[in-house]
Scaffold this motif. Structure first.
Motif, mmCIF file in Angstrom:
data_model
loop_
_atom_site.group_PDB
_atom_site.id
_atom_site.type_symbol
_atom_site.label_atom_id
_atom_site.label_comp_id
_atom_site.label_asym_id
_atom_site.label_seq_id
_atom_site.Cartn_x
_atom_site.Cartn_y
_atom_site.Cartn_z
ATOM 1 N N GLN A 144 0.832 -1.191 0.000
ATOM 2 C CA GLN A 144 0.000 0.000 0.000
ATOM 3 C C GLN A 144 0.877 1.256 0.000
ATOM 4 O OE1 GLN A 144 -3.792 0.046 0.298
ATOM 5 N NE2 GLN A 144 -3.040 -1.710 -0.830
ATOM 6 N N TYR A 145 0.447 2.243 -0.760
ATOM 7 C CA TYR A 145 1.173 3.506 -0.810
ATOM 8 C C TYR A 145 0.965 4.288 0.489
ATOM 9 C CZ TYR A 145 2.668 3.635 -5.725
ATOM 10 O OH TYR A 145 3.300 3.409 -6.922
ATOM 11 N N ASN A 146 1.961 5.093 0.835
ATOM 12 C CA ASN A 146 1.823 6.030 1.935
ATOM 13 C C ASN A 146 2.554 7.317 1.581
ATOM 14 O OD1 ASN A 146 0.341 5.295 4.564
ATOM 15 N ND2 ASN A 146 1.272 3.347 3.941
ATOM 16 N N LEU A 147 2.227 8.362 2.319
ATOM 17 C CA LEU A 147 2.749 9.696 2.023
ATOM 18 C C LEU A 147 4.056 9.980 2.736
ATOM 19 C CD1 LEU A 147 -0.420 11.964 2.473
ATOM 20 C CD2 LEU A 147 0.544 11.170 0.307
ATOM 21 N N VAL A 148 4.961 10.663 2.041
ATOM 22 C CA VAL A 148 5.998 11.431 2.725
ATOM 23 C C VAL A 148 5.676 12.899 2.470
ATOM 24 C CG1 VAL A 148 7.776 9.645 2.512
ATOM 25 C CG2 VAL A 148 7.659 11.480 0.801
ATOM 26 N N GLY A 149 6.029 13.741 3.431
ATOM 27 C CA GLY A 149 5.716 15.155 3.274
ATOM 28 C C GLY A 149 6.697 16.042 4.002
ATOM 29 N N THR A 150 6.595 17.312 3.725
ATOM 30 C CA THR A 150 7.437 18.309 4.368
ATOM 31 C C THR A 150 6.588 19.156 5.308
ATOM 32 O OG1 THR A 150 7.072 19.795 2.489
ATOM 33 C CG2 THR A 150 9.047 18.439 2.427
ATOM 34 N N GLY A 151 7.262 19.794 6.266
ATOM 35 C CA GLY A 151 6.546 20.640 7.211
ATOM 36 C C GLY A 151 5.879 19.819 8.297
ATOM 37 N N GLU A 152 4.798 20.354 8.839
ATOM 38 C CA GLU A 152 4.077 19.664 9.902
ATOM 39 C C GLU A 152 3.323 18.451 9.346
ATOM 40 O OE1 GLU A 152 3.988 20.269 13.288
ATOM 41 O OE2 GLU A 152 5.700 21.534 12.726
ATOM 42 N N PRO A 153 3.296 17.353 10.090
ATOM 43 C CA PRO A 153 2.566 16.167 9.619
ATOM 44 C C PRO A 153 1.087 16.456 9.385
ATOM 45 C CG PRO A 153 3.967 15.619 11.490
ATOM 46 C CD PRO A 153 3.988 17.112 11.365
ATOM 47 N N ARG A 154 0.541 15.844 8.373
ATOM 48 C CA ARG A 154 -0.889 15.970 8.071
ATOM 49 C C ARG A 154 -1.555 14.675 8.512
ATOM 50 N NH1 ARG A 154 -1.718 20.124 3.664
ATOM 51 N NH2 ARG A 154 0.349 20.938 3.139
ATOM 52 N N ASP A 155 -2.174 14.718 9.670
ATOM 53 C CA ASP A 155 -2.783 13.504 10.207
ATOM 54 C C ASP A 155 -4.278 13.651 10.464
ATOM 55 O OD1 ASP A 155 -2.596 15.226 12.331
ATOM 56 O OD2 ASP A 155 -1.334 13.928 13.577
ATOM 57 N N THR A 222 3.511 8.684 6.598
ATOM 58 C CA THR A 222 2.316 8.075 7.179
ATOM 59 C C THR A 222 2.460 6.560 7.153
ATOM 60 O OG1 THR A 222 1.145 8.051 5.049
ATOM 61 C CG2 THR A 222 0.851 9.996 6.440
ATOM 62 N N SER A 223 2.436 5.945 8.309
ATOM 63 C CA SER A 223 2.720 4.512 8.373
ATOM 64 C C SER A 223 1.518 3.635 8.050
ATOM 65 C CB SER A 223 3.236 4.157 9.776
ATOM 66 O OG SER A 223 2.242 4.419 10.751
ATOM 67 N N ASN A 224 0.309 4.190 8.161
ATOM 68 C CA ASN A 224 -0.860 3.318 8.075
ATOM 69 C C ASN A 224 -2.038 3.918 7.309
ATOM 70 O OD1 ASN A 224 -1.378 5.293 10.073
ATOM 71 N ND2 ASN A 224 -2.822 3.951 11.128
ATOM 72 N N LEU A 225 -1.791 4.936 6.487
ATOM 73 C CA LEU A 225 -2.897 5.528 5.739
ATOM 74 C C LEU A 225 -3.448 4.519 4.727
ATOM 75 C CD1 LEU A 225 -4.558 8.112 5.430
ATOM 76 C CD2 LEU A 225 -2.909 8.889 3.712
ATOM 77 N N ASN A 226 -2.539 3.856 3.995
ATOM 78 C CA ASN A 226 -2.877 2.715 3.120
ATOM 79 C C ASN A 226 -4.083 2.949 2.212
ATOM 80 O OD1 ASN A 226 -0.813 1.453 4.522
ATOM 81 N ND2 ASN A 226 -2.165 0.231 5.799
ATOM 82 N N PRO A 227 -4.054 3.999 1.377
ATOM 83 C CA PRO A 227 -5.220 4.288 0.535
ATOM 84 C C PRO A 227 -5.354 3.381 -0.676
ATOM 85 C CG PRO A 227 -3.466 5.839 0.074
ATOM 86 C CD PRO A 227 -2.991 4.996 1.227
ATOM 87 N N GLY A 228 -4.320 2.647 -0.991
ATOM 88 C CA GLY A 228 -4.344 1.798 -2.180
ATOM 89 C C GLY A 228 -2.940 1.659 -2.734
ATOM 90 N N THR A 229 -2.837 1.085 -3.909
ATOM 91 C CA THR A 229 -1.532 0.945 -4.544
ATOM 92 C C THR A 229 -1.700 1.075 -6.049
ATOM 93 O OG1 THR A 229 0.497 -0.375 -4.574
ATOM 94 C CG2 THR A 229 -1.574 -1.575 -4.805
ATOM 95 N N VAL A 230 -0.589 1.062 -6.741
ATOM 96 C CA VAL A 230 -0.579 1.157 -8.198
ATOM 97 C C VAL A 230 -0.290 -0.225 -8.762
ATOM 98 C CG1 VAL A 230 0.652 2.144 -10.179
ATOM 99 C CG2 VAL A 230 0.077 3.584 -8.234
ATOM 100 N N ASN A 231 -0.917 -0.567 -9.880
ATOM 101 C CA ASN A 231 -0.666 -1.861 -10.498
ATOM 102 C C ASN A 231 0.220 -1.692 -11.718
ATOM 103 O OD1 ASN A 231 -1.573 -4.347 -12.386
ATOM 104 N ND2 ASN A 231 -1.694 -4.848 -10.219
ATOM 105 N N CYS A 232 1.309 -2.428 -11.726
ATOM 106 C CA CYS A 232 2.314 -2.261 -12.775
ATOM 107 C C CYS A 232 2.652 -3.603 -13.431
ATOM 108 C CB CYS A 232 3.571 -1.618 -12.201
ATOM 109 S SG CYS A 232 3.270 0.000 -11.444
#
Length: 337
Positions: A144-155, A222-232
């Motif tokens: 599952q994909y998860n986010l990396v981001g800059t600044g304050e965490p978006r939770d 984000t360790s557990n957002l897990n919104p989905g993944t990409v199929n390749c």
């Protein structure tokens, strides 16, 4: 013809026969060698070993085609094998995009492999890929994909409003459903987009955050957002596949399960090291609250799924049947049946 001449003629004939038996394929991937491409590398290694070096594959990282053009290259026979991601051209591989719907509930790589194999084997997938002279050979299962981001965490979900995120396919649609602004820059362009501030966050699987350097720009993950993944998928040119000798085709087909087994093992080792990578790079591990994930799922999963099914059915593709196949296969994989 004297004896020497006969021997020479025989040697030449044998030489031509040997050359005719040799098969060399060009394989188009991108980026650099990484967990995402290890099954392709392993496949090349296995096929060469099984055929005594008669069937070889030259794996090219961006030298043959741009990643968004790999399916087009396959269709015209510019190379024999290629890897691509469905989200790069959703109109060309509509069937496979069922696997990119958000919040399907896939929990691990083995389950991702199972649902991909089921969809790839469906006649609708075979038929659609044949329009591009392509045969689905194997998937590239990703967590599952998860986010990396800059600044304050978006939770909190409200913090996704206006967030500029690199996300493709169904994941991009999911973020858009909660007010974010997705952009589908290629994986190779993601680091620059993040570094220059074009995006605030990048959605990737772990290997890609490492390989494309986005983890080096990140303050949090984000360790557990897990919104989905990409199929390749990895596909082969149908003409090239059908022109293989029986021996070479058998070597290729029999090597796919072995290559995927190696891929899963290799990727599993990367996942075990992930926490150490975060600590080493000073990236905060953010855990999203269950109620936030539930709210995200409510706003994104059902509406996007229903719209996808309706859109596919309108185009003559069995959207409901494909979605049901994914759910049935996933249930079986989870229950071990």
């Amino acid at each position: 013809m004297n004896t020497v001449a006969k021997l020479a003629a025989t040697a030449v004939a044998l030489s031509f026969a040997t050359e005719a038996a040799a098969t060399e394929w060009n394989v188009s991937v991108w980026g650099k060698r990484r967990a995402f491409t290890e099954h392709v590398e392993k496949l090349a290694e296995l096929v060469s070993a099984k055929t005594g070096g008669e069937f070889t594959m030259n794996v090219s990282y961006g030298g043959l085609s741009k990643n968004r053009e790999n399916l087009d290259g396959i269709s015209i026979g510019a190379f024999e094998m290629a890897q691509f991601c469905a989200g790069y051209h959703r109109d060309k591989n509509r069937v496979v995009t069922v696997l990119e719907l958000p919040f399907l509930g896939v929990e691990n790589l083995e389950q991702e492999l199972a649902v991909s194999n089921a969809v790839y084997a469906h006649p609708a997938a075979t038929e659609e890929m044949a329009q591009w002279n392509a045969k689905l050979l194997m998937t590239s299962p990703m967590p599952q994909y998860n986010l990396v981001g800059t600044g304050e965490p978006r939770d909190e979900l409200a913090e996704f409003e206006g967030m500029r995120v690199r996300a493709t396919g169904g994941i991009g649609q999911a973020f858009e459903a909660v007010g974010a602004v997705p952009t589908s820059v290629t994986s190779s362009e993601a680091y620059q987009a993040m570094e220059s501030g074009v995006v605030d966050t990048v959605a990737f699987a772990q290997h890609a955050h490492l390989s494309f350097g986005t983890i080096n720009e990140a303050d949090w993950w984000t360790s557990n957002l897990n919104p989905g993944t990409v199929n390749c998928p990895v596909v082969v040119n149908i003409d090239a596949y059908e022109s293989l000798s029986d021996e070479h085709r058998a070597a290729l087909d029999s090597s796919v399960p072995e290559a995927l087994e190696f891929y899963l093992s290799n990727y599993g080792e990367l996942l075990k090291r992930w926490d150490a990578v975060l600590e080493e790079k000073g990236v905060e591990k953010v855990v999203i609250a269950p109620e936030v994930i539930a709210e995200f799922r409510t706003k994104a999963a059902d509406p996007i799924r229903d719209a996808w099914i309706a859109d596919m059915e309108a185009q003559g593709i069995p959207g409901q049947e494909l979605y049901d196949l994914v759910m049935k296969t996933l249930d079986e994989a989870k229950s071990g049946s």
